[in-house]
Design a protein around this motif. Sequence first.
Motif, PDB file in Angstrom:
ATOM      1  N   ASP A 105      13.405 -15.489   0.759  1.00  0.00           N
ATOM      2  CA  ASP A 105      13.741 -14.084   0.506  1.00  0.00           C
ATOM      3  C   ASP A 105      13.055 -13.524  -0.735  1.00  0.00           C
TER       4      ASP A 105
ATOM      5  N   PRO B  66      10.296 -11.920  -3.061  1.00  0.00           N
ATOM      6  CA  PRO B  66       9.194 -11.004  -2.725  1.00  0.00           C
ATOM      7  C   PRO B  66       7.809 -11.626  -2.769  1.00  0.00           C
TER       8      PRO B  66
ATOM      9  N   ARG C 130      -1.468  -3.396  -0.458  1.00  0.00           N
ATOM     10  CA  ARG C 130      -0.452  -2.395  -0.094  1.00  0.00           C
ATOM     11  C   ARG C 130      -1.108  -1.065   0.270  1.00  0.00           C
TER      12      ARG C 130
ATOM     13  N   GLU D 169       6.709  -1.890   3.566  1.00  0.00           N
ATOM     14  CA  GLU D 169       7.808  -2.180   2.643  1.00  0.00           C
ATOM     15  C   GLU D 169       7.693  -3.580   2.061  1.00  0.00           C
ATOM     16  N   THR D 170       7.233  -4.543   2.825  1.00  0.00           N
ATOM     17  CA  THR D 170       7.051  -5.907   2.317  1.00  0.00           C
ATOM     18  C   THR D 170       6.063  -5.927   1.160  1.00  0.00           C
TER      19      THR D 170
ATOM     20  N   ARG E 187       5.099  -3.302  -0.647  1.00  0.00           N
ATOM     21  CA  ARG E 187       5.638  -2.493  -1.751  1.00  0.00           C
ATOM     22  C   ARG E 187       6.619  -3.309  -2.582  1.00  0.00           C
ATOM     23  N   GLU E 188       7.476  -4.077  -1.909  1.00  0.00           N
ATOM     24  CA  GLU E 188       8.458  -4.895  -2.615  1.00  0.00           C
ATOM     25  C   GLU E 188       7.768  -5.933  -3.506  1.00  0.00           C
ATOM     26  N   TYR E 189       6.730  -6.559  -2.977  1.00  0.00           N
ATOM     27  CA  TYR E 189       5.987  -7.547  -3.771  1.00  0.00           C
ATOM     28  C   TYR E 189       5.332  -6.869  -4.974  1.00  0.00           C
TER      29      TYR E 189
ATOM     30  N   ARG F  62       6.345  -4.112  -6.548  1.00  0.00           N
ATOM     31  CA  ARG F  62       7.399  -3.780  -7.518  1.00  0.00           C
ATOM     32  C   ARG F  62       7.827  -5.033  -8.291  1.00  0.00           C
ATOM     33  N   PHE F  63       7.924  -6.158  -7.580  1.00  0.00           N
ATOM     34  CA  PHE F  63       8.300  -7.429  -8.183  1.00  0.00           C
ATOM     35  C   PHE F  63       7.310  -7.821  -9.280  1.00  0.00           C
TER      36      PHE F  63
ATOM     37  N   ARG G  42       7.302  -5.375 -12.572  1.00  0.00           N
ATOM     38  CA  ARG G  42       8.455  -5.332 -13.477  1.00  0.00           C
ATOM     39  C   ARG G  42       8.057  -5.802 -14.870  1.00  0.00           C
TER      40      ARG G  42
END
Length: 118
Positions: free
Chosen positions: A11, A13, A74, A100-101, A103-105, A107-108, A111
């Motif tokens: 689960d 990213p 992305r 979305e996959t 994008r999530e990576y 964002r991860f 950070r």
Amino acid sequence: MDWETYKALCDSPDVGSRWLLQQTLELVDRPELAARLRQCLQTSPIEKPADHQGGPETDMFRMALTLDEVRAIRERVEAAAAAGTETSGTRGRGLGGFVETWREYERFLARPPGSGPR
């Protein structure tokens, strides 16, 4: 490997399935990005629990990509989705959660340090 640990790893990213990586390879148009995705596929997959029923097609890989690489992927995936592009494994259903996959990576990776677990 126990199931709880395996699910938590999968689960994350920065973990992607063999299928996601192979289908994304069909979309990228920059040789250096394709080479990096192939490198991910050449690493050892995450160990599966002993009673896991799936074969190699269900392998999950830690994707050690840089923020710039993920951003470029992305952007390409977003452009492909906007154009209605499909891959060999997404015909008839579109790119679904690909955007979305990635994008999530992104964002991860973006950070700030110290803002939570990686």
